[in-house]
Design a protein around this motif. Structure first.
Motif, mmCIF file in Angstrom:
data_model
loop_
_atom_site.group_PDB
_atom_site.id
_atom_site.type_symbol
_atom_site.label_atom_id
_atom_site.label_comp_id
_atom_site.label_asym_id
_atom_site.label_seq_id
_atom_site.Cartn_x
_atom_site.Cartn_y
_atom_site.Cartn_z
ATOM 1 N N TRP A 43 6.036 54.253 12.628
ATOM 2 C CA TRP A 43 5.536 53.477 13.764
ATOM 3 C C TRP A 43 4.445 52.510 13.316
ATOM 4 C CZ3 TRP A 43 3.356 56.212 18.794
ATOM 5 C CH2 TRP A 43 3.083 55.234 19.768
ATOM 6 N N ALA A 44 3.508 53.015 12.504
ATOM 7 C CA ALA A 44 2.383 52.185 12.073
ATOM 8 C C ALA A 44 2.818 51.074 11.119
ATOM 9 C CB ALA A 44 1.327 53.052 11.400
ATOM 10 N N TYR A 60 1.102 50.425 17.280
ATOM 11 C CA TYR A 60 0.630 51.806 17.096
ATOM 12 C C TYR A 60 -0.827 51.953 17.522
ATOM 13 C CZ TYR A 60 -0.671 56.185 14.751
ATOM 14 O OH TYR A 60 -1.143 57.453 14.490
ATOM 15 N N GLY A 94 -0.853 57.836 11.459
ATOM 16 C CA GLY A 94 -0.298 56.513 11.247
ATOM 17 C C GLY A 94 -1.227 55.614 10.444
#
Length: 363
Positions: free
Chosen positions: A29-30, A36, A249
């Protein structure tokens, strides 16, 4: 090994897989997905989502930790001073050695406030690692690891409460003390009193998760066992994975990885987790054995080094302390890279050492 310890170890092992999955999602996601940081800093009432997870939901995790600590010392493997002595000594060694290594390597430079990051053991990941090896690891070894991790958590909780508190409000602290007494006297009302205690501790400037530990330690054992039985799956499969999702993340773009690999802070954490835990736990345990201590029944001495290495997986509590120690996002990211690297190396080393010890035992 009792059924209740088997249940706890099973949940922790399975929970380790959930944390791993959440960590992978957080990293993807990051680095690949959008928004994020923006998502976790969305304001929701008095806190943003990141702090609701770290301050509120993690109080449930620490509540379960407090309940397990209480149970083990009152009616478990740590109830007798003799049984508790060896894992306690091992845990102290496993805390002090990483701190010393970190402090020496940082040498008072940038990031020195994070001296406690490398001293924590992640029960879920460590137990999950042991579970992967199956019957190659004895039950006595599993119990020893659990006992060491529990004492390790006691020390980590004390460090968080004492060294990572903000400016303390005496009035709110007194209110928290009154509420703690109320929990002790009226345990059936632990939910509303626990919420009120969380608010008081938060307003006092002490990290609010300490309220969870306090409630866990104050509840009677019989009630605590029922509460732990109900909450432990939620903690293992929801709370801690959500914590990993909200904190693991790290965007490795923009030179972040190169910056971390060139940072003394990153390598101090790696060295603390990998070398500090291995030497600290092994050395303290061997010293205690020479002084007359005994390992848990069924634990072969050659498996000690593997357990000590596995204890270097510091993921959850290490990330937690890093978030408390640093306000600078760059320092937090360097610390996270160090925690990831140190935990992975410790896990691999633990598997190798335990596998070698297992083969030597069967020859």
């Amino acid at each position: 090994m009792t059924d209740r310890i088997r249940e706890f170890l099973h949940d922790e092992a399975a929970g380790g897989l959930a944390i791993l999955a959440a960590t992978v999602v957080a990293l993807l996601w990051a680095n690949v997905g959008p928004g994020y940081d923006g998502f976790w800093h969305t304001e929701l009432g008095p806190l943003d989502l990141h702090h609701w997870v770290n301050d509120a939901l993690m109080a449930l995790f620490f509540l379960v930790v407090g309940l397990e600590i209480k149970r083990e010392f009152v009616d478990g493997r740590l109830q007798s001073p003799r049984a508790a002595a060896l894992p306690a000594i091992a845990a102290v060694g496993g805390v002090l050695a990483p701190i010393v290594i970190f402090v020496v390597l940082i040498a008072g430079g940038e990031g020195a406030e994070g001296w406690a990051i490398a001293c924590a053991t992640d029960i879920a990941f460590a137990v999950g690692l042991i579970a992967v090896l199956g019957d190659r690891v004895s039950e006595g070894t599993r119990v020893f690891l659990l006992a060491v991790a529990i004492v390790d958590h006691i020390i980590a909780i004390a460090i968080i409460a004492i060294f990572y508190a903000e400016a303390v409000s005496v009035l709110w602290l007194l209110a928290a003390a009154v509420l703690a007494v109320a929990v002790k006297r009226l345990p059936r009302l632990w939910i509303p009193l626990g919420i009120a205690l969380w608010i008081a501790v938060h307003e006092a400037g002490v990290h609010a998760t300490i309220a969870g530990v306090t409630v866990g330690l104050l509840l009677p054992v019989a009630l605590g066992e029922r509460v732990e039985h109900r909450l432990h799956p939620w903690s293992a499969f929801l709370v801690v994975p959500l914590f990993a999702l909200a904190n693991a993340g790290v965007d490795f773009g923009g030179g972040v990885l190169g910056d971390a690999l060139g940072s003394r802070l990153t390598w101090a954490i790696v060295a603390g987790l990998v070398i500090g835990k291995l030497l600290g736990i092994s050395g303290a345990t061997l010293g205690a054995l020479r002084a007359g201590g005994t390992l848990p029944e069924g634990m072969p001495r050659p498996q000690l080094a593997g357990v000590a290495a596995a204890a270097g997986i510091g993921f959850t509590v290490s990330l937690f302390i890093a978030e408390l120690a640093y306000d600078d996002p760059a320092l937090v990211e360097r610390a996270k890279v160090g925690i990831f690297a140190g935990s992975v190396i410790s896990g691999i080393l633990g598997v190798l050492l335990l596998s070698v010890a297992s083969r030597a035992r069967r020859v």
